[in-house]
Design a protein around this motif. Structure first.
Motif, mmCIF file in Angstrom:
data_model
loop_
_atom_site.group_PDB
_atom_site.id
_atom_site.type_symbol
_atom_site.label_atom_id
_atom_site.label_comp_id
_atom_site.label_asym_id
_atom_site.label_seq_id
_atom_site.Cartn_x
_atom_site.Cartn_y
_atom_site.Cartn_z
ATOM 1 N N ILE B 140 0.461 57.783 58.471
ATOM 2 C CA ILE B 140 -0.567 57.728 57.413
ATOM 3 C C ILE B 140 -0.114 56.906 56.208
ATOM 4 C CG2 ILE B 140 0.129 60.025 56.514
ATOM 5 C CD1 ILE B 140 -3.391 58.422 56.367
ATOM 6 N N ASN B 143 -0.396 53.232 56.899
ATOM 7 C CA ASN B 143 -1.806 52.846 56.940
ATOM 8 C C ASN B 143 -2.398 52.750 55.541
ATOM 9 O OD1 ASN B 143 -3.373 52.448 59.611
ATOM 10 N ND2 ASN B 143 -1.828 53.997 60.095
ATOM 11 N N LEU B 144 -2.059 53.704 54.679
ATOM 12 C CA LEU B 144 -2.564 53.630 53.304
ATOM 13 C C LEU B 144 -2.056 52.363 52.628
ATOM 14 C CD1 LEU B 144 -2.134 57.363 52.180
ATOM 15 C CD2 LEU B 144 -4.276 56.182 52.725
ATOM 16 N N ASN B 145 -0.818 51.996 52.934
ATOM 17 C CA ASN B 145 -0.201 50.841 52.289
ATOM 18 C C ASN B 145 -0.699 49.503 52.791
ATOM 19 O OD1 ASN B 145 1.386 51.722 50.277
ATOM 20 N ND2 ASN B 145 3.259 51.868 51.479
ATOM 21 N N PHE B 148 -5.561 49.510 53.328
ATOM 22 C CA PHE B 148 -6.474 49.809 52.228
ATOM 23 C C PHE B 148 -6.103 49.017 50.970
ATOM 24 C CE2 PHE B 148 -6.726 53.367 55.146
ATOM 25 C CZ PHE B 148 -8.074 53.673 55.173
ATOM 26 N N ILE B 153 -9.856 53.586 47.706
ATOM 27 C CA ILE B 153 -9.953 54.953 48.230
ATOM 28 C C ILE B 153 -10.503 55.863 47.135
ATOM 29 C CG2 ILE B 153 -8.640 56.914 49.137
ATOM 30 C CD1 ILE B 153 -6.708 54.855 50.372
ATOM 31 N N ILE B 156 -9.228 61.754 49.570
ATOM 32 C CA ILE B 156 -8.383 61.937 50.752
ATOM 33 C C ILE B 156 -8.266 63.431 51.018
ATOM 34 C CG2 ILE B 156 -6.230 61.845 49.385
ATOM 35 C CD1 ILE B 156 -5.083 60.234 51.868
ATOM 36 N N LEU B 211 0.732 61.752 49.088
ATOM 37 C CA LEU B 211 -0.491 61.040 49.489
ATOM 38 C C LEU B 211 -1.259 60.515 48.282
ATOM 39 C CD1 LEU B 211 -2.110 63.192 52.346
ATOM 40 C CD2 LEU B 211 -0.959 60.981 52.550
ATOM 41 N N ALA B 215 -2.511 56.823 47.957
ATOM 42 C CA ALA B 215 -3.941 56.616 48.182
ATOM 43 C C ALA B 215 -4.690 56.381 46.879
ATOM 44 C CB ALA B 215 -4.541 57.821 48.905
ATOM 45 N N VAL B 288 -9.758 59.876 55.219
ATOM 46 C CA VAL B 288 -9.738 58.993 54.043
ATOM 47 C C VAL B 288 -11.145 58.493 53.770
ATOM 48 C CG1 VAL B 288 -8.747 56.890 53.051
ATOM 49 C CG2 VAL B 288 -7.413 58.235 54.680
ATOM 50 N N SER B 290 -13.248 55.716 51.670
ATOM 51 C CA SER B 290 -13.028 54.502 50.892
ATOM 52 C C SER B 290 -14.309 53.684 50.807
ATOM 53 C CB SER B 290 -11.910 53.667 51.524
ATOM 54 O OG SER B 290 -12.334 53.149 52.766
ATOM 55 N N CYS B 333 5.611 52.973 47.443
ATOM 56 C CA CYS B 333 4.712 52.744 46.312
ATOM 57 C C CYS B 333 5.505 52.425 45.073
ATOM 58 C CB CYS B 333 3.749 53.902 46.101
ATOM 59 S SG CYS B 333 4.506 55.379 45.492
#
Lengths: 418, 418
Positions: B140, B143-145, B148, B153, B156, B211, B215, B288, B290, B333
């Protein structure tokens, strides 16, 4: 330091318009996050006149000549959103040969000519990406490429066609017929006037060919994939299935056993308890079975302008970022995968509906040494529906011959088990 | 040309053993796919004696001294699988300062000190990755990084704690009590003898903090997250909920409105039709929402040696690949995200169970201008369960005060709507 990335878009249909809009909205955010300024510098259309309003709104430069794009050295990435396999193939080839990266959403083209085009991309040291070609807004291809490198995928299943899934969901929830569901889908813009591509399974088969390359590392030809559409699914099938605890779904599936593959796109019964049974309407879902992780599912919108454009945009950003760090050109898979050797489908539970059955079906099945797991008296008076234990294809064929002698067979479907 | 990547592992618990095993199995495949040879060159344990068999089987070199790892210039990546926030924090800091990349599965540590550690990683131009810290085998964070970046977003939601989800599923499916479910979970190895961390929500809260950073781009403190565990959920709650068409789940959720955040980990009722309701037993799922894609869900095993180790291995491969192409060091992040400003929860549908109710509850609710959507006579004779229309927190509090005067309140839960 800000970096310019110049994009040309071929076509100005639904997805291209979505891309232009998403990019306008995301301009500041992508600049902040990546330090890159993405601009659509040219859009190729058939007629400039018809699109004047759109051109002005987004300050787009239109062209009707592919050469203007090919010969423009400032263009880094060509996004092909025209569809079809003739012009699209020629133009993508030319763009790659001009050392331009290519992003496409064209599943027919990639399914049939993905290897050839990837080889051309590699030779020219540019990228060819096509995340949007399978399952619209779901980043399934990239996930297969990055998160399963060390893992070993043994099977992949997907609800890959939004139109047929929308129709089956509507039939189940609104208790309407196949024809009514098709009309509803057409009215909602989910089905074309000729729905062949969606309801007969072609669309899902192309997508499955692409998935099999990335997930199982094999090439399949169209003929390697067992294909059956949803035209013969009736409202009463859906009701019987629900009473037995199942949903009917058009499932694309491939499994690998000892390096051999079985792949199919067929309507199957899926337990209502399985996550894939809750992939409804125009949504898509891809279920991956692998040695290390076990079961994974990726769920999201399978079509639609904005989600599909989001996948295109992700590909563009990946290329832009890899370009910046001088990585080798990204490809989604190797251009020289081996052709998949085929195996027959394993034994499955089976769903039968008979009409005019002249015998007690339970006694009959037991007599023929088939254990019926569930039997339902028909909705129509002369119908009976039942589920058999697991049968091989040969056993199923033999049973089919036997019940034919005492009834008419209205429907036979397999049951998919996780 | 083959490249060597040398790894040191801190700890030899379940996940570390899984990593050693997965790596042994995947050695050839990763070498083929990436051209890199990954080796575990040192494992730090508390006692070498106890682990002799494992050491021999996988030809591992054990050490009890962190310095042997820190001072070994051949080690590229340190994988921290010890857990806790004291030793782990010190050792990760030291490893980063020695210019070693770090991979960890330690959610407590990353939730509380992720910013500080990421800053240290950045200063030393090395990577700090922690995919396995949230939702085990589900990729996850990556994928967020990646998928998106351009998207925005807005919310979540996740089933992030496998233990509590296993217990709630068992209570629903086996019709057993909370205590019986806890015993089952402990017997199956899903719950510890002191289950506080899982059943009271701490585990999910830490994961949600991570998260929310990725996100929604904000830092939250522990106190910013509304937290309620599952200890008060009874078998009868689950039955009432199912009769109303819902499942009870411990849901971690965060939503952003005009840059402000509401975040909570609480038991809620979720429609049985929603994909997240089919996340069962020890499985996890992250939903998620978005702007471009709409709804996405990522589903998979939330814990377990092999899936968690698979996420660790994916992080290792990402670092190895980025190292090779001289990209800047990967971070999940930014280390300087703004603290999230909070907003109150929006109005929700509500589930109430009353005992000893002295009035006709329907008349009573209507009289107090609350529209009851569904009412159920209780399983126990003196109980009544009902669902109200959407109420703000203030309205809910006021209703609570009113019904208290005519009954005992046994349960109040919110209903989560997509």
């Amino acid at each position: 330091m800000e970096k310019e990335v110049n994009i040309a878009v071929l076509g100005l249909g639904v997805v291209a318009s979505g891309l232009i809009e998403n990019l306008a909205m995301a301009k500041d955010k992508t600049r902040q996050q990546t330090g890159m300024r993405l601009s659509i510098t040219k859009v190729m259309v058939r007629s400039k006149e018809k699109r004047r309003a759109q051109a002005e709104k987004y300050q787009l430069a239109f062209t009707t000549e592919m050469n203007e794009i090919l010969e423009d050295p400032t263009i880094d990435i060509v996004v092909e959103l025209i569809g079809g396999t003739s012009d699209a193939k020629r133009w993508i080839t030319q763009a790659l040969q001009q050392k331009k990266h290519v992003v496409t959403a064209n599943k027919d083209l990639i399914a049939q000519f993905g290897n050839e085009l990837t080889a051309i991309a590699k030779d020219n040291d540019v990228s060819l990406l096509y995340e949007a070609s399978v399952a619209g807004g779901i980043p399934i291809l990239q996930n297969l490429n990055t998160n399963f490198i060390a893992d070993e995928i043994t099977g992949i299943q997907g609800i890959l066609n939004g139109t047929s899934n929308f129709m089956l969901t509507q039939m189940a929830e609104k208790e309407i017929s196949y024809d009514e569901a098709l009309e509803t889908a057409q009215a909602a813009g989910f089905a074309e006037s000729d729905p062949t591509n969606d309801v007969d399974g072609w669309d899902a088969v192309y997508k499955l060919m692409i998935l099999v390359r990335l997930a199982l590392g094999k090439n399949l030809s169209l003929n390697d994939i067992e294909m059956q559409g949803i035209r013969e699914i009736t409202q009463s099938d859906i009701t019987y299935a629900q009473n037995f605890g199942y949903q009917i779904k058009l499932l694309a599936q491939a499994e690998k056993k000892a390096e051999k593959i079985h792949a199919s796109v067929t309507p199957v019964l899926i337990s209502q308890e399985h996550p894939i049974a809750l992939v409804k309407n125009e949504m898509n879902g891809v279920f991956v079975e692998s040695k290390f992780i076990g079961s994974s599912m990726f769920y999201g919108p399978g079509a639609g302008a904005s989600p599909t454009a989001a996948s295109v945009l992700t590909d563009i950003l990946r290329i832009a970022q890899s370009k910046e760090s001088n990585d080798p050109a990204l490809q989604m898979c190797s251009s020289d995968l081996p052709q998949g050797e085929l195996i027959r489908k394993g034994p499955t539970l089976n769903y039968f509906v008979l009409t005019n059955c002249k015998v007690d079906i339970k006694d009959f099945l037991v007599k023929h040494q088939v254990n019926p797991l569930m039997i339902q008296q028909g909705i129509e008076n002369d119908e009976v529906a039942f589920i058999t234990e697991r049968l091989s294809e040969t056993e199923k064929k033999s049973l089919k011959g036997q019940v034919k002698q005492v009834s008419n067979i209205k429907q036979i479907l397999s049951i998919w088990e996780d």
